[in-house]
Design a protein around this motif. Structure first.
Motif, PDB file in Angstrom:
ATOM      1  N   PRO A   1       2.838  12.148   5.790  1.00  0.00           N
ATOM      2  CA  PRO A   1       2.403  13.213   4.882  1.00  0.00           C
ATOM      3  C   PRO A   1       3.533  14.221   4.694  1.00  0.00           C
ATOM      4  CG  PRO A   1       0.833  12.908   6.687  1.00  0.00           C
ATOM      5  CD  PRO A   1       2.016  12.054   6.990  1.00  0.00           C
TER       6      PRO A   1
ATOM      7  N   HIS B   1      -1.551   6.855   0.970  1.00  0.00           N
ATOM      8  CA  HIS B   1      -0.225   7.455   0.876  1.00  0.00           C
ATOM      9  C   HIS B   1       0.800   6.659   1.684  1.00  0.00           C
ATOM     10  CE1 HIS B   1       2.896  10.523   0.659  1.00  0.00           C
ATOM     11  NE2 HIS B   1       3.059  10.372   1.970  1.00  0.00           N
TER      12      HIS B   1
ATOM     13  N   GLN C   1       1.730   3.376   0.129  1.00  0.00           N
ATOM     14  CA  GLN C   1       2.661   3.519  -0.988  1.00  0.00           C
ATOM     15  C   GLN C   1       4.104   3.592  -0.483  1.00  0.00           C
ATOM     16  OE1 GLN C   1       2.239   3.082  -4.114  1.00  0.00           O
ATOM     17  NE2 GLN C   1       0.034   2.762  -3.849  1.00  0.00           N
TER      18      GLN C   1
END
Lengths: 358, 197
Positions: A211, A309, A312
């Motif tokens: 993140p 996320h 990806q």
């Protein structure tokens, strides 16, 4: 590089398996305990002669059988035939029908990087796992590193045996100390050479999948700071008390720091997992860079654990390794595979020790 | 093997102890011997007994010999100021075959190996030191594994303290072959030991 053919006999839950694989992206589907990971384990075995589960050869034999066989045809710049047979009485390793006597003559024939749940120990576990991570990369990229490491390990073991004896034979100890220093200094130099290329790769891979705002720092914490001989002299009393060589490259550590704090102690499980994957991505990228062709990726149930996320961030590597002449093998439980992988997938169904295209 | 008569399987067992003879070869040799002419076998047996009875280790250098001390130690034409130190008695024969060395030999009987329980006292090092009168140079021709290297370090230290010049044989490329046949480690040693021309 890709594996064109795999043959298993009495390996794990496979009685017989003969399968042909094209380059590209292979999805191994099946319910739990059907033998998906065993295929990846066999592929990893062909590359490294070790199980990524960290178990010995005896554990891989099908229940009640005397031994197992794993064979394959690997196609890189040229085609190689590899055969490994193991039983409690006999082990055989041949490359293109010729027996292999030294490991260095074999390693590099087929290269894989495995992503599996055990990778978590790279972050959580003892320093030994992280040293092995470095050694694996150096073995696969620096000619002569493996024999050097084996010599060093033997010299340290001999030296430790001398340190354990009372009274200590000082002259013998000195002669092995000279070997440990000479070999150790070469190992240290190789590790110092690798880090400037590797650390930024790990950090960049982490940035892609973590993140926003999470920053990983990777540092080699060498056991020997400057002068191996002088520092060894300083530990003289302590090593005599312990009966072991307590400094040297066999005590190097790789620090994984999340916001300047040890990831092993402070990171959450999810953060640790992300770091473990970043380490493996960097490994695959480094091998690709050095050898000009990507290793075969083996991904065991890892994608399912990643959120959107992080997936990806992982995709570019998968795309790269699964394209051209490369190959990716990924296991997934029933249809829980990542649909965002929109490239052509070759799907296989695994059921109770059989593998069928679907 | 259960079907073999007892004396034959005993022979197989004895032959199987020899270096380089596996169970299959041992069986083949044994079956060949028991079917050979009696005279031929007797000759072989006698040759075996005579050889083992007459060959012993030289008290001075440790090489295989029929006389004490051995011919290599008593030959006046050999240079007694240089001594070549090797691990085993067989190494003496190998160095001799090369014809490149005309000094004396000393067989160590192994190498220092703490992992196998071999200490310096187990080797013929004291005997070597006792021979140093009038010796100018000791050439170490030991193996290049960790134990061989450490033993060379050890001997160098002990002998230079006595004022003897200690040298070690070079290691590098095998003669008469191309670079393609050398492994990485040998090649890197050869590069490090390069000489100006």
């Amino acid at each position: 590089m890709h594996l064109a053919h795999l043959r298993l006999r009495d390996f794990r839950n496979y009685t017989r398996l003969d399968a042909d694989f094209e380059p590209g992206f292979h999805l191994l589907l099946g319910r739990n305990a059907q033998g998906k990971t065993n295929i990846l384990e066999a592929l990893h075995l062909l590359a490294t002669l070790r199980s990524f589960r960290g178990v010995g050869s005896a554990a891989m034999v099908r229940h009640g059988q005397p031994g197992w066989f794993v064979g394959g045809r690997a196609i890189g710049t040229s085609t190689h035939d590899v055969r490994i047979y193991w039983s409690s009485r006999e082990r055989r390793l041949t490359l293109d029908q010729q027996p292999i006597k030294r490991l260095t003559d074999y390693l590099g024939t087929f290269r894989t990087v495995a992503f599996c749940t055990e990778d978590l120990t790279l972050v959580k576990g003892a320093g030994r796992g992280r040293r092995r991570f470095l050694d694996f990369l150096l073995t696969q990229t620096v000619p002569g590193y493996l024999p050097l490491l084996q010599r060093y390990t033997r010299a340290v073991r001999a030296r430790n045996a001398l340190l354990k004896r009372k009274p200590i034979d000082e002259a013998s100890l000195d002669s092995f100390t000279a070997e440990v220093i000479q070999l150790g200094n070469q190992l240290i130099a190789h590790r110092h050479d690798l880090m400037p290329a590797l650390a930024p790769r790990i950090q960049a891979a982490h940035k892609r999948i973590a993140p926003n705002g999470e920053e990983l720092r990777v540092e080699l914490i060498p056991s020997v700071k400057k002068d191996f001989a002088a520092e060894l002299e300083l530990t003289r009393d302590r090593e005599r008390k312990h009966g072991a060589t307590i400094i040297g490259p066999h005590r190097d550590e790789i620090a994984l720091l999340l916001h300047d704090r040890s990831a092993a102690d402070y990171a959450s499980e999810g953060q640790k997992r992300t770091i473990a994957i970043a380490l493996k991505i960097a490994q695959a990228e480094h091998l690709t860079e050095i050898h000009g062709a990507p290793p075969v990726l083996l991904i065991d149930d890892v994608m399912g654990e990643l959120d959107e996320h992080r997936r990806q961030g992982f995709l570019p590597l998968l795309e790269k390794c699964g394209s051209g002449r490369g190959q990716v093998f990924m296991t997934c439980t029933e249809e829980n595979w990542p649909h965002d992988l929109n490239r052509v997938l070759q799907r296989w169904k695994i059921h109770n020790g059989t593998l069928l295209p679907c | 093997m259960a079907s073999l008569p007892e004396p034959v399987s005993a022979l197989v067992g004895a032959l199987g102890q020899l270096p380089g003879i596996g169970p299959r070869s041992a069986e083949r040799l044994a079956l060949h011997l028991v079917q050979s002419e009696a005279g031929q076998v007797k000759q072989l047996a006698e040759a075996l007994v005579t050889a083992t009875e007459r060959i012993e280790l030289c008290v001075t250098c440790g090489a295989l010999t029929e006389t004490q001390p051995c011919a290599l130690c008593t030959d006046d034409r050999r240079d007694s100021t240089t001594v070549c130190v090797v691990e085993t008695a067989v190494d003496v024969i190998n160095v001799e075959k090369s014809g490149a060395f005309r000094g004396r030999f000393h067989v160590l009987g192994g190498k220092i190996s703490p992992l196998n329980g071999v200490d310096p006292e187990d080797l013929r090092i004291a005997q070597l030191e006792a021979r140093m009168d009038g010796v100018r140079e000791v050439i170490l021709a030991l193996g290049t594994d960790v134990e061989g290297d450490a033993t060379s370090n050890y001997l160098a230290q002990r002998l230079t303290a006595k004022g003897v010049k200690v040298t070690r044989i070079a290691h590098g490329l095998p003669a008469g072959s191309g670079l393609e046949y050398a492994d990485d480690l040998t090649l890197s040693h050869a590069l490090k030991g390069r000489r100006e021309m």
